[in-house]
Scaffold this motif. Structure first.
Motif, PDB file in Angstrom:
ATOM      1  N   LEU A   1       0.829  -1.208   0.000  1.00 31.57           N
ATOM      2  CA  LEU A   1       0.000   0.000   0.000  1.00 31.57           C
ATOM      3  C   LEU A   1       0.865   1.260   0.000  1.00 31.57           C
ATOM      4  O   LEU A   1       0.604   2.204  -0.754  1.00 31.57           O
ATOM      5  CB  LEU A   1      -0.950  -0.009   1.197  1.00 31.57           C
ATOM      6  N   LEU A   2       1.891   1.292   0.831  1.00 26.58           N
ATOM      7  CA  LEU A   2       2.805   2.443   0.840  1.00 26.58           C
ATOM      8  C   LEU A   2       3.474   2.631  -0.517  1.00 26.58           C
ATOM      9  O   LEU A   2       3.632   3.760  -0.983  1.00 26.58           O
ATOM     10  CB  LEU A   2       3.873   2.264   1.923  1.00 26.58           C
ATOM     11  N   TYR A   3       3.849   1.544  -1.142  1.00 27.61           N
ATOM     12  CA  TYR A   3       4.483   1.586  -2.462  1.00 27.61           C
ATOM     13  C   TYR A   3       3.524   2.174  -3.493  1.00 27.61           C
ATOM     14  O   TYR A   3       3.893   3.074  -4.257  1.00 27.61           O
ATOM     15  CB  TYR A   3       4.907   0.165  -2.822  1.00 27.61           C
ATOM     16  N   VAL A   4       2.292   1.701  -3.512  1.00 25.28           N
ATOM     17  CA  VAL A   4       1.290   2.203  -4.462  1.00 25.28           C
ATOM     18  C   VAL A   4       1.000   3.680  -4.206  1.00 25.28           C
ATOM     19  O   VAL A   4       0.986   4.490  -5.144  1.00 25.28           O
ATOM     20  CB  VAL A   4      -0.017   1.376  -4.390  1.00 25.28           C
ATOM     21  N   VAL A   5       0.779   4.049  -2.955  1.00 23.06           N
ATOM     22  CA  VAL A   5       0.503   5.454  -2.622  1.00 23.06           C
ATOM     23  C   VAL A   5       1.688   6.326  -3.017  1.00 23.06           C
ATOM     24  O   VAL A   5       1.516   7.414  -3.567  1.00 23.06           O
ATOM     25  CB  VAL A   5       0.142   5.615  -1.128  1.00 23.06           C
ATOM     26  N   GLY A   6       2.903   5.847  -2.770  1.00 22.80           N
ATOM     27  CA  GLY A   6       4.090   6.596  -3.168  1.00 22.80           C
ATOM     28  C   GLY A   6       4.151   6.834  -4.666  1.00 22.80           C
ATOM     29  O   GLY A   6       4.499   7.935  -5.123  1.00 22.80           O
ATOM     30  N   LEU A   7       3.790   5.831  -5.449  1.00 21.22           N
ATOM     31  CA  LEU A   7       3.780   5.989  -6.911  1.00 21.22           C
ATOM     32  C   LEU A   7       2.688   6.960  -7.354  1.00 21.22           C
ATOM     33  O   LEU A   7       2.898   7.752  -8.279  1.00 21.22           O
ATOM     34  CB  LEU A   7       3.603   4.629  -7.582  1.00 21.22           C
ATOM     35  N   ILE A   8       1.538   6.917  -6.702  1.00 19.77           N
ATOM     36  CA  ILE A   8       0.460   7.847  -7.036  1.00 19.77           C
ATOM     37  C   ILE A   8       0.860   9.273  -6.676  1.00 19.77           C
ATOM     38  O   ILE A   8       0.633  10.213  -7.449  1.00 19.77           O
ATOM     39  CB  ILE A   8      -0.864   7.427  -6.369  1.00 19.77           C
ATOM     40  N   VAL A   9       1.480   9.446  -5.519  1.00 22.19           N
ATOM     41  CA  VAL A   9       1.963  10.776  -5.122  1.00 22.19           C
ATOM     42  C   VAL A   9       3.005  11.266  -6.123  1.00 22.19           C
ATOM     43  O   VAL A   9       2.986  12.429  -6.534  1.00 22.19           O
ATOM     44  CB  VAL A   9       2.525  10.762  -3.678  1.00 22.19           C
ATOM     45  N   LEU A  10       3.889  10.388  -6.557  1.00 19.52           N
ATOM     46  CA  LEU A  10       4.893  10.758  -7.554  1.00 19.52           C
ATOM     47  C   LEU A  10       4.230  11.181  -8.859  1.00 19.52           C
ATOM     48  O   LEU A  10       4.599  12.198  -9.454  1.00 19.52           O
ATOM     49  CB  LEU A  10       5.853   9.593  -7.792  1.00 19.52           C
ATOM     50  N   ALA A  11       3.240  10.426  -9.287  1.00 15.86           N
ATOM     51  CA  ALA A  11       2.553  10.732 -10.549  1.00 15.86           C
ATOM     52  C   ALA A  11       1.796  12.049 -10.499  1.00 15.86           C
ATOM     53  O   ALA A  11       1.600  12.700 -11.524  1.00 15.86           O
ATOM     54  CB  ALA A  11       1.592   9.599 -10.913  1.00 15.86           C
ATOM     55  N   THR A  12       1.380  12.449  -9.323  1.00 12.74           N
ATOM     56  CA  THR A  12       0.573  13.675  -9.193  1.00 12.74           C
ATOM     57  C   THR A  12       1.342  14.829  -8.560  1.00 12.74           C
ATOM     58  O   THR A  12       0.752  15.876  -8.284  1.00 12.74           O
ATOM     59  CB  THR A  12      -0.696  13.386  -8.358  1.00 12.74           C
ATOM     60  N   ALA A  13       2.639  14.645  -8.343  1.00 17.54           N
ATOM     61  CA  ALA A  13       3.451  15.673  -7.669  1.00 17.54           C
ATOM     62  C   ALA A  13       3.528  16.956  -8.498  1.00 17.54           C
ATOM     63  O   ALA A  13       3.687  16.914  -9.713  1.00 17.54           O
ATOM     64  CB  ALA A  13       4.853  15.141  -7.406  1.00 17.54           C
ATOM     65  N   HIS A  14       3.378  18.076  -7.803  1.00 15.21           N
ATOM     66  CA  HIS A  14       3.523  19.391  -8.431  1.00 15.21           C
ATOM     67  C   HIS A  14       4.492  20.267  -7.658  1.00 15.21           C
ATOM     68  O   HIS A  14       4.764  21.380  -8.058  1.00 15.21           O
ATOM     69  CB  HIS A  14       2.167  20.101  -8.515  1.00 15.21           C
ATOM     70  N   SER A  15       4.988  19.760  -6.527  1.00 11.99           N
ATOM     71  CA  SER A  15       5.883  20.558  -5.699  1.00 11.99           C
ATOM     72  C   SER A  15       7.059  19.698  -5.259  1.00 11.99           C
ATOM     73  O   SER A  15       7.010  18.463  -5.320  1.00 11.99           O
ATOM     74  CB  SER A  15       5.148  21.068  -4.456  1.00 11.99           C
ATOM     75  N   ALA A  16       8.095  20.367  -4.797  1.00  9.75           N
ATOM     76  CA  ALA A  16       9.272  19.655  -4.308  1.00  9.75           C
ATOM     77  C   ALA A  16       8.905  18.764  -3.121  1.00  9.75           C
ATOM     78  O   ALA A  16       9.388  17.632  -3.017  1.00  9.75           O
ATOM     79  CB  ALA A  16      10.358  20.651  -3.920  1.00  9.75           C
ATOM     80  N   PHE A  17       8.041  19.273  -2.246  1.00  4.43           N
ATOM     81  CA  PHE A  17       7.648  18.478  -1.081  1.00  4.43           C
ATOM     82  C   PHE A  17       6.983  17.178  -1.511  1.00  4.43           C
ATOM     83  O   PHE A  17       7.332  16.109  -1.015  1.00  4.43           O
ATOM     84  CB  PHE A  17       6.706  19.267  -0.165  1.00  4.43           C
ATOM     85  N   MET A  18       6.014  17.258  -2.418  1.00  8.81           N
ATOM     86  CA  MET A  18       5.300  16.049  -2.845  1.00  8.81           C
ATOM     87  C   MET A  18       6.242  15.094  -3.581  1.00  8.81           C
ATOM     88  O   MET A  18       6.163  13.881  -3.416  1.00  8.81           O
ATOM     89  CB  MET A  18       4.098  16.410  -3.719  1.00  8.81           C
TER      90      MET A  18
END
Length: 178
Positions: free
Chosen positions: A70-87
């Protein structure tokens, strides 16, 4: 073989991280933080792994495998939707925590699933499938990125991890000897 098949699907997504994160950071205008992505990723692995082994020994393997997937999947989704350095960096932390904790669990499952005289073969099979997933993923995800975008490609990587979770559920969830 069953846990090695799971590793193949997880490695497909991992190949996207290895191959395309630096270019994706440039695309997002985050070149200045792109080198920190793998530092954050590695730091999370170093922080998590001492606890991963202890938890794996105390809990049933499913209590480690599903949350780390789950952490791996969420991390990939966050990466795919990242718009900032923090994300962008937060995705590295999630993926490092998820995948970084997951892979030692898979290796332990492979070793525990084999007779003592075949543990080397079990480990070798796991790594052959993992390396094969990286090879397949680099080509497959590269084609997806070229045909669409890096964002879509990382989402497809997340889908590959979900597929790996389904394979785990079907082949490994209830069968401790698989």
């Amino acid at each position: 073989m069953p846990i090695s098949l799971v590793a193949l699907f997880l490695a497909i997504a991992y190949s996207g991280i290895l191959s395309f994160v630096p270019g994706y950071a440039k695309e997002l205008g985050l070149e200045s933080v792109s080198s920190y992505y793998f530092v954050v990723y590695a730091a999370m692995i170093v922080l998590a792994r001492p606890f991963t082994g202890k938890l794996f020994d105390k809990l049933h393997r499913n209590y480690m495998v599903y949350p780390t997937i789950l952490l791996y999947v969420v991390g990939l989704i966050v990466l795919a939707t990242a718009h900032s350095a923090f994300m962008f960096l937060f995705s590295g932390a999630l993926i490092g925590l998820g995948f970084g904790s997951l892979f030692p669990c898979l290796q332990t499952i492979a070793i525990q699933s084999a007779p003592k005289e075949r543990t080397g073969l079990a480990t070798g099979t796991l790594f052959i499938f993992f390396d094969g997933g990286i090879g397949i993923g680099s080509v497959l995800l590269g084609g997806i990125a070229q045909a669409s975008s890096n964002r879509v490609m990382f989402l497809c990587g997340a889908a590959s991890v979900v597929l790996g979770a389904l394979v785990y559920y079907v082949l490994m969830h209830r069968n401790p000897s698989a």
